[in-house]
Design a protein around this motif. Structure first.
Motif, PDB file in Angstrom:
ATOM      1  N   ASN A  41       0.790  -1.235   0.000  1.00 10.54           N
ATOM      2  CA  ASN A  41       0.000   0.000   0.000  1.00 10.54           C
ATOM      3  C   ASN A  41       0.820   1.283   0.000  1.00 10.54           C
ATOM      4  O   ASN A  41       0.246   2.369  -0.022  1.00 10.54           O
ATOM      5  CB  ASN A  41      -0.942   0.003   1.213  1.00 10.54           C
ATOM      6  CG  ASN A  41      -1.980  -1.102   1.138  1.00 10.54           C
ATOM      7  OD1 ASN A  41      -2.556  -1.350   0.075  1.00 10.54           O
ATOM      8  ND2 ASN A  41      -2.211  -1.794   2.247  1.00 10.54           N
ATOM      9  N   VAL A  42       2.151   1.190   0.029  1.00 11.23           N
ATOM     10  CA  VAL A  42       2.960   2.406   0.024  1.00 11.23           C
ATOM     11  C   VAL A  42       2.944   3.023  -1.371  1.00 11.23           C
ATOM     12  O   VAL A  42       2.455   2.423  -2.335  1.00 11.23           O
ATOM     13  CB  VAL A  42       4.412   2.106   0.451  1.00 11.23           C
ATOM     14  CG1 VAL A  42       4.451   1.513   1.852  1.00 11.23           C
ATOM     15  CG2 VAL A  42       5.096   1.198  -0.550  1.00 11.23           C
ATOM     16  N   ARG A  43       3.506   4.209  -1.481  1.00 11.90           N
ATOM     17  CA  ARG A  43       3.550   4.871  -2.781  1.00 11.90           C
ATOM     18  C   ARG A  43       4.448   4.105  -3.746  1.00 11.90           C
ATOM     19  O   ARG A  43       5.550   3.686  -3.396  1.00 11.90           O
ATOM     20  CB  ARG A  43       4.044   6.307  -2.631  1.00 11.90           C
ATOM     21  CG  ARG A  43       3.050   7.196  -1.916  1.00 11.90           C
ATOM     22  CD  ARG A  43       3.429   8.650  -1.985  1.00 11.90           C
ATOM     23  NE  ARG A  43       2.453   9.462  -1.268  1.00 11.90           N
ATOM     24  CZ  ARG A  43       2.501  10.783  -1.183  1.00 11.90           C
ATOM     25  NH1 ARG A  43       3.497  11.447  -1.758  1.00 11.90           N
ATOM     26  NH2 ARG A  43       1.562  11.445  -0.533  1.00 11.90           N
ATOM     27  N   ILE A  44       3.949   3.951  -4.959  1.00 14.41           N
ATOM     28  CA  ILE A  44       4.691   3.257  -6.013  1.00 14.41           C
ATOM     29  C   ILE A  44       4.774   4.194  -7.211  1.00 14.41           C
ATOM     30  O   ILE A  44       3.759   4.680  -7.705  1.00 14.41           O
ATOM     31  CB  ILE A  44       3.988   1.955  -6.441  1.00 14.41           C
ATOM     32  CG1 ILE A  44       3.798   1.019  -5.240  1.00 14.41           C
ATOM     33  CG2 ILE A  44       4.798   1.260  -7.530  1.00 14.41           C
ATOM     34  CD1 ILE A  44       2.971  -0.229  -5.566  1.00 14.41           C
ATOM     35  N   LEU A  45       5.985   4.434  -7.677  1.00 18.73           N
ATOM     36  CA  LEU A  45       6.205   5.261  -8.859  1.00 18.73           C
ATOM     37  C   LEU A  45       6.467   4.372 -10.067  1.00 18.73           C
ATOM     38  O   LEU A  45       7.327   3.487 -10.022  1.00 18.73           O
ATOM     39  CB  LEU A  45       7.409   6.190  -8.649  1.00 18.73           C
ATOM     40  CG  LEU A  45       7.912   6.958  -9.885  1.00 18.73           C
ATOM     41  CD1 LEU A  45       6.852   7.924 -10.406  1.00 18.73           C
ATOM     42  CD2 LEU A  45       9.213   7.693  -9.570  1.00 18.73           C
ATOM     43  N   VAL A  46       5.723   4.618 -11.144  1.00 18.39           N
ATOM     44  CA  VAL A  46       5.987   3.950 -12.414  1.00 18.39           C
ATOM     45  C   VAL A  46       7.007   4.799 -13.168  1.00 18.39           C
ATOM     46  O   VAL A  46       6.722   5.927 -13.572  1.00 18.39           O
ATOM     47  CB  VAL A  46       4.706   3.783 -13.249  1.00 18.39           C
ATOM     48  CG1 VAL A  46       5.039   3.144 -14.597  1.00 18.39           C
ATOM     49  CG2 VAL A  46       3.694   2.929 -12.501  1.00 18.39           C
ATOM     50  N   LEU A  47       8.197   4.242 -13.355  1.00 18.10           N
ATOM     51  CA  LEU A  47       9.286   5.000 -13.974  1.00 18.10           C
ATOM     52  C   LEU A  47       9.131   5.111 -15.490  1.00 18.10           C
ATOM     53  O   LEU A  47       9.637   6.047 -16.104  1.00 18.10           O
ATOM     54  CB  LEU A  47      10.625   4.326 -13.657  1.00 18.10           C
ATOM     55  CG  LEU A  47      11.017   4.277 -12.174  1.00 18.10           C
ATOM     56  CD1 LEU A  47      12.187   3.322 -11.970  1.00 18.10           C
ATOM     57  CD2 LEU A  47      11.373   5.666 -11.665  1.00 18.10           C
ATOM     58  N   GLY A  48       8.449   4.158 -16.089  1.00 20.04           N
ATOM     59  CA  GLY A  48       8.287   4.162 -17.532  1.00 20.04           C
ATOM     60  C   GLY A  48       7.029   4.877 -17.972  1.00 20.04           C
ATOM     61  O   GLY A  48       6.261   5.410 -17.157  1.00 20.04           O
TER      62      GLY A  48
END
Length: 385
Positions: free
Chosen positions: A79-86
């Motif tokens: 549930n933590v923040r997830i960044l999509v790098l692409g």
């Protein structure tokens, strides 16, 4: 735990991942967050288990390459923040917002399409990606950066959570190009400041930059390769501030042992010929598992001894020359340690004339992953069962 029915497996030492993250946490300034990069199934180690371990060790956020990877972690309870790098498709921005997944904005046109085609019920959290010289993904022209900021400032459903760039040469001793990119990033940040945009998270540091320049990476470090216990490059091994502990190893067992007579041939193409009476062993690993044919000149460890691969590697098996008859079921180590012998990932990378990143990534999904913590198996992941 998922069972598996073959004599080949990967072991992932979660304690090593924990210690690598903990060491980075203690090394960085206290206000600097760690973003654990678990893309590509955590570089072949297993995204869910690595993500949990990294967060327990002090990481604050996660990063992945694609939206699918982020959604998979959400489904498993991360549930933590997830960044999509692409890049994600603009029509999928609404899905990212619904699942509280942060996306990368790298182009004005992408943002315009995302805003035009969708009515967001939840805010879309974004990080702006600035191309300072990597030439891959990101906003290159400052005029476009200005236009994007002006566009966002009029949108209630967009939350600028971060801005970042990526260095092309942070893992090289020479810092000339690194310094050039860093200067360009500072210019981009000055533009944001001129617009009075308050951005909570600013990051430019991958593992190499975080390890080498801890006070220059702003308030987030994207920890990728170092989390898995691997140096960003052999060139900077001597510059590492703490010891990295390799987490990935690959093992199998002898499934067949036989004696050859002089003149007997081995494997496809009959490229290997026994010159005398020889004992050979068959190991159930092949190029379909990622142990590719170019590794035919490698050694593996059997019962604590290095032995050479002979003949061509097959899709599912290869053969080795043994020092004598050995017991069926004897443990074979392709990557890792056994007895007093060690085959590190860097050794395999040198043989293939590539980088260490590629080696665990190329060991395929059909090889089960065994997760070990405090010398105990905590989970077995088998994608075929």
């Amino acid at each position: 735990m998922a069972p598996f029915y073959r004599d080949t497996w990967v072991e992932v030492q979660l304690d090593h991942i924990y210690e690598n993250v903990k060491s980075m946490r203690e090394y960085l300034p206290v206000e600097t967050h760690i973003m654990a990069v678990v893309k590509a199934n955590a570089y072949g180690h297993g995204a869910f288990q690595v993500a949990k371990t990294a967060l327990q060790a002090g990481a604050s956020f996660l990063a992945v390459a694609f939206l699918d990877e982020a959604l998979s972690l959400r489904k498993k309870g991360i549930n933590v923040r997830i960044l999509v790098l692409g890049a994600i498709r603009h029509e999928d921005a609404i899905l990212a917002a619904e699942h509280d997944i942060t996306v990368t904005v790298y182009q004005k046109e992408w943002l315009l399409r995302a805003l035009k085609n969708h009515s967001f019920r939840k805010k879309l959290r974004i990080h702006l990606k600035v191309d300072t010289g990597m030439g891959r993904l990101g906003i290159k022209e400052f005029t476009e950066l200005n236009e994007i900021i002006e566009l966002i400032q009029h949108e209630e459903n967009i939350d600028i959570d971060g801005v970042y760039t990526h260095f092309a040469t942070a893992d090289e001793v020479n810092t000339d190009y690194f310094d050039r990119q860093y200067g360009t990033f500072l210019e981009a940040l000055a533009i944001l400041n001129a617009h009075q945009v308050d951005i909570p998270h600013i990051h430019c540091g991958n593992s190499a930059a975080g390890l080498r320049f801890p006070t220059k990476v702003f308030n987030v470090v994207r920890m990728g390769i170092a989390m898995y216990g691997l140096s960003p490059s052999e060139e900077i091994n001597g510059l590492l501030p703490f010891t990295l502990k390799e987490a990935f190893s690959l093992h199998s067992r002898l499934i067949h042992v036989k004696k050859l007579q002089p003149g007997d041939k081995v494997s496809y193409g009959a490229t290997y010929t026994a010159e005398e009476e020889e004992w050979i062993g068959t190991i159930p690993v092949g190029y379909a598992d990622g142990w590719i044919r170019r590794l035919k000149n490698r050694e593996v460890i059997v019962e604590g001894q290095r032995v050479p691969i002979i003949g061509r590697i097959c899709m599912d098996q290869f053969m080795v020359k043994l020092p004598g008859p050995m017991e069926l079921g004897s443990k074979v180590t392709l990557i890792g340690s056994q007895g007093n012998e060690v085959i590190p990932i860097d050794e395999i990378a040198r043989e293939l004339e590539t980088i260490n990143y590629e080696i665990p990534c190329m060991i395929s999904f059909r090889v089960p992953r065994i997760y070990i913590q405090s010398d105990q198996i905590v989970e077995v992941e088998n994608h075929l069962n």
